[in-house]
Design a protein around this motif. Structure first.
Motif, PDB file in Angstrom:
ATOM      1  N   ILE A 215      45.408  13.502  54.587  1.00 34.82           N
ATOM      2  CA  ILE A 215      45.007  14.749  53.745  1.00 34.82           C
ATOM      3  C   ILE A 215      45.328  15.943  54.319  1.00 34.82           C
ATOM      4  O   ILE A 215      46.051  16.542  53.343  1.00 34.82           O
ATOM      5  N   GLN A 216      45.251  16.325  55.386  1.00 33.10           N
ATOM      6  CA  GLN A 216      45.719  17.619  55.844  1.00 33.10           C
ATOM      7  C   GLN A 216      47.230  17.798  55.812  1.00 33.10           C
ATOM      8  O   GLN A 216      47.855  18.730  55.446  1.00 33.10           O
TER       9      GLN A 216
ATOM     10  N   PRO B 197      49.251  17.788  46.702  1.00 29.87           N
ATOM     11  CA  PRO B 197      47.924  17.739  46.181  1.00 29.87           C
ATOM     12  C   PRO B 197      47.619  16.330  45.534  1.00 29.87           C
ATOM     13  O   PRO B 197      46.419  15.869  45.852  1.00 29.87           O
ATOM     14  N   GLU B 198      48.349  15.643  44.632  1.00 28.53           N
ATOM     15  CA  GLU B 198      47.770  14.559  44.166  1.00 28.53           C
ATOM     16  C   GLU B 198      47.795  13.350  45.152  1.00 28.53           C
ATOM     17  O   GLU B 198      46.913  12.373  45.137  1.00 28.53           O
ATOM     18  N   LYS B 199      48.538  13.458  46.132  1.00 32.74           N
ATOM     19  CA  LYS B 199      48.532  12.329  47.165  1.00 32.74           C
ATOM     20  C   LYS B 199      47.238  12.698  48.048  1.00 32.74           C
ATOM     21  O   LYS B 199      46.508  11.797  48.543  1.00 32.74           O
TER      22      LYS B 199
ATOM     23  N   GLU C 190      44.239  10.213  48.755  1.00 31.87           N
ATOM     24  CA  GLU C 190      43.398   9.873  50.206  1.00 31.87           C
ATOM     25  C   GLU C 190      42.062  10.281  50.315  1.00 31.87           C
ATOM     26  O   GLU C 190      41.331   9.427  51.104  1.00 31.87           O
ATOM     27  N   LYS C 191      41.603  11.251  49.547  1.00 34.02           N
ATOM     28  CA  LYS C 191      40.148  11.792  49.438  1.00 34.02           C
ATOM     29  C   LYS C 191      39.411  10.639  48.964  1.00 34.02           C
ATOM     30  O   LYS C 191      38.281  10.176  49.239  1.00 34.02           O
ATOM     31  N   ALA C 192      39.697   9.966  47.780  1.00 33.70           N
ATOM     32  CA  ALA C 192      39.260   8.759  47.084  1.00 33.70           C
ATOM     33  C   ALA C 192      39.144   7.685  48.070  1.00 33.70           C
ATOM     34  O   ALA C 192      37.985   7.267  48.230  1.00 33.70           O
ATOM     35  N   GLU C 193      40.017   7.264  48.665  1.00 34.50           N
ATOM     36  CA  GLU C 193      40.025   6.283  49.731  1.00 34.50           C
ATOM     37  C   GLU C 193      38.960   6.692  50.606  1.00 34.50           C
ATOM     38  O   GLU C 193      38.094   5.826  51.127  1.00 34.50           O
TER      39      GLU C 193
END
Length: 150
Positions: free
Chosen positions: A67-68, A76-78, A82-85
C-alpha cells in the motif's frame, strides 16, 4: 480453529457472490497450504493456530508495504485493492493488543529480565514474541521496545 473459520468464510463468500472477499480468502488459504507443504519436511508440526496467525501476520505486513509503495508510486487504484485484501486478512487475526497494553508488557518484561539498555533489546523482543507474538504487531513493538530501553 482459525483455519476452519477461514474455510467457512470461503463458503459464505461463494454463496453471497462477494467476489473480492472470495479472492482474498482463497489467497489466504493458498498461503496456508504453502506453509503446510513447507512444514512437511521440517520438524514435528507446531500449533496450527499459531502457524495460521504467523502466515496472516506476514500477509498483513506485505499488504501494508505494498500500500505504501503504491501510494508513493501514484497508483491509488492498486493501493485500494491492497487495502481491501488487508481488511479481509485482518478479520481473521485475533484482536491485537492495544498500545498501552503492549507498553505495559514491555515494561514488565524489562523489569523481569533486568534489561537496561539497547544491548538487551534482543532479549526483550524474544520474550515479548514468546508471550504475546500472536496478538501483537512485532514491527510496532520493536519501536516501543527501543524507546523503553533508550
Amino acid at each position: 480453529m482459525i483455519r476452519d473459520t477461514i474455510k467457512a468464510a470461503q463458503i459464505s463468500s461463494m454463496k453471497s457472490g462477494d467476489k473480492q472477499r472470495l479472492a482474498a480468502v482463497r489467497l489466504i488459504l493458498a498461503k496456508i497450504k504453502d506453509r503446510d507443504i513447507e512444514l512437511r519436511t521440517g520438524a514435528a508440526p507446531t500449533d496450527d493456530n499459531a502457524m495460521v496467525i504467523e502466515v496472516l501476520q506476514k500477509m498483513v505486513k506485505q499488504r501494508r508495504e505494498s500500500i505504501q509503495l503504491f501510494e508513493q508510486g501514484g497508483r491509488p487504484e492498486k493501493a485500494e485493492e491492497e487495502k481491501a485484501e488487508l481488511a479481509v486478512i485482518e478479520d481473521f487475526l485475533p484482536q491485537q493488543m492495544s498500545e498501552a497494553d503492549t507498553k505495559a508488557a514491555i515494561e514488565a518484561i524489562k523489569a523481569e529480565t533486568g534489561a537496561g539498555g539497547l544491548k538487551d533489546m534482543g532479549k526483550v523482543m524474544a520474550e515479548l514474541k514468546a508471550r504475546h507474538g500472536s496478538v501483537l504487531d512485532m514491527g510496532k513493538a520493536s519501536g516501543w521496545v527501543k524507546q523503553a530501553l533508550a
